[in-house]
Design an enzyme around this catalytic site. Sequence first.
Site, PDB file in Angstrom:
ATOM      1  N   ARG A  19      14.006 -38.683  43.500  1.00 23.65           N
ATOM      2  CA  ARG A  19      15.109 -38.260  42.699  1.00 23.65           C
ATOM      3  C   ARG A  19      15.943 -39.403  42.214  1.00 23.65           C
ATOM      4  NH1 ARG A  19      20.628 -38.306  42.228  1.00 23.65           N
ATOM      5  NH2 ARG A  19      20.912 -38.551  44.384  1.00 23.65           N
ATOM      6  N   GLU A  20      16.677 -39.881  42.918  1.00 23.03           N
ATOM      7  CA  GLU A  20      17.545 -41.262  42.526  1.00 23.03           C
ATOM      8  C   GLU A  20      16.562 -42.097  41.828  1.00 23.03           C
ATOM      9  OE1 GLU A  20      21.165 -41.897  43.082  1.00 23.03           O
ATOM     10  OE2 GLU A  20      20.637 -43.122  41.506  1.00 23.03           O
ATOM     11  N   HIS A  79      17.649 -31.701  44.611  1.00 21.13           N
ATOM     12  CA  HIS A  79      19.107 -32.195  44.565  1.00 21.13           C
ATOM     13  C   HIS A  79      19.566 -31.342  43.209  1.00 21.13           C
ATOM     14  CE1 HIS A  79      21.999 -35.187  42.854  1.00 21.13           C
ATOM     15  NE2 HIS A  79      22.360 -35.351  44.279  1.00 21.13           N
ATOM     16  N   HIS A 296      14.452 -76.935  60.801  1.00 15.96           N
ATOM     17  CA  HIS A 296      14.175 -75.595  60.971  1.00 15.96           C
ATOM     18  C   HIS A 296      12.665 -75.684  61.594  1.00 15.96           C
ATOM     19  CE1 HIS A 296      17.591 -73.392  58.611  1.00 15.96           C
ATOM     20  NE2 HIS A 296      17.659 -74.607  58.603  1.00 15.96           N
TER      21      HIS A 296
HETATM   22  C1  HCA Z   1      24.310 -39.254  40.431  1.00 15.81           C
HETATM   23  C2  HCA Z   1      24.521 -38.391  41.521  1.00 15.81           C
HETATM   24  C3  HCA Z   1      24.563 -39.155  42.774  1.00 15.81           C
HETATM   25  C4  HCA Z   1      24.592 -37.816  43.811  1.00 15.81           C
HETATM   26  C5  HCA Z   1      24.568 -38.225  45.116  1.00 15.81           C
HETATM   27  C6  HCA Z   1      24.621 -36.999  46.130  1.00 15.81           C
HETATM   28  C7  HCA Z   1      25.567 -39.888  42.952  1.00 15.81           C
HETATM   29  O1  HCA Z   1      23.372 -39.509  40.022  1.00 15.81           O
HETATM   30  O2  HCA Z   1      25.424 -39.452  39.593  1.00 15.81           O
HETATM   31  O3  HCA Z   1      24.113 -36.312  45.662  1.00 15.81           O
HETATM   32  O4  HCA Z   1      24.948 -37.302  47.539  1.00 15.81           O
HETATM   33  O5  HCA Z   1      25.318 -41.077  43.093  1.00 15.81           O
HETATM   34  O6  HCA Z   1      26.910 -39.475  43.006  1.00 15.81           O
HETATM   35  O7  HCA Z   1      23.326 -39.830  42.760  1.00 15.81           O
HETATM   36 CU    CU Z   2      23.267 -41.888  43.176  1.00 10.93          CU
END
Ligand code: HCA
Ligand code: CU
Length: 383
Positions: A19-20, A79, A296
């Site tokens: 996702r991220e 998400h 070391h």
């Molecule tokens: C974004 C959303 C998010 C969401 C994080 C979360 C962020 O891409 O801007 O749902 O906890 O960083 O706020 O990734």
């Molecule tokens: Cu994020």
Amino acid sequence: MHIRRKPVQEFHFIDSTLREGEQFRSTHFTIGDKIEIAQMLDQFGVDYMELSTPVASPQSADAVRALADMPRRFKLLTHIRANMDDAKLAVDCGVDGADVYIGTSNYMREYSHGKSLEQVIDIGQEIVAFLKSQDVETRFSTEDTFRSNFADVMTVYRAMDLAGVDRVGVADTVGIADPLQTYNLISNLRDVVNCDIEFHGHNDSSCAVANAFCALQAGATHIDTTVLGVGERNGITPMGALIGRLYTCDRSLVEKYNLSMLADIERLVAEKLGIEIPFNTPITGEVAFHHRAGIHTKAVLRNPITYEALNPEDFGLTRTIDVAHRLVGRNAVRERASVLGLDLPDDMLRLVTAEIKALADLDPISLDDVDELLLSLAQPVED
Ligand code: HCA
Ligand code: CU
């Protein structure tokens, strides 16, 4: 303000590589890629995996369905924005949980969704009630938490807790929080809600790992990570680095993970994204267990713990002792000689070491140069 550092309690990683990590510049995961990465992370032992919302594109929805159907131990999350259509589609795709988010900073309220705090709470309550009625584990997060009004976010969290949410999420969306701020916010939140607490931290100012660790010390139960930290801009808390941080605090905290898979997982993701693993990545970076200076290497050869916070063997890795440079010491040269089957007397060792230093002062030298020198000066040991 509370400062009461507690030992890190039981926690869970929410892997958000799918996702991220899809928000990273060069990501283009096929469904096959997503399954392959998920299978490895499943074997590694991550507790949750978060996928992009099925609303994003037809492939995104197919991927959520495909992962929902695969044999796995982790819980599958998606998400979603705080709206009913997204929540219904998530349920329809068969997820175990939904990570709902909405912006609460003035910036988000003004330039993004334009809703008042009361409207945010109303929508949140409606969605939490719907998802819980569908037996879906529900998290509600305030995007850009650290630039939101403290009292406002606490009001939202308390309302969601009362609405029966499983987890509330704190998000450092733009990577501005520092460890003490994170500790304080989560520690205060711990007093306000009964549900679990998740932390999601971006790395724009290099604090993502430290913030995640402090969040755990303050009572967070879930941490968002990605493989190598990939994500929007320069990403979020990297799983490997956080494992390193937790291991040095108390090795038993990370024993539940299959640590010897870490390097392979990072290689797989790096290859799919067309990037290198940065040299200074904790644990898996090329030089993470590379020892150089004579002082070391002497100690490391006797007992590695002298200069190693982590044992490479726990991660299926090995340390390297560098002898081809001007800072080399006699003990490292002796060790290299013995690898070559040579047992050199002390005066000879002194001589070779001086010779290596002299050569290395002129030009960079290689291990082959050192070996050649050693072999030319010494007699092989008789069996
Ligand atoms: C974004 C959303 C998010 C969401 C994080 C979360 C962020 O891409 O801007 O749902 O906890 O960083 O706020 O990734
Ligand atoms: Cu994020």
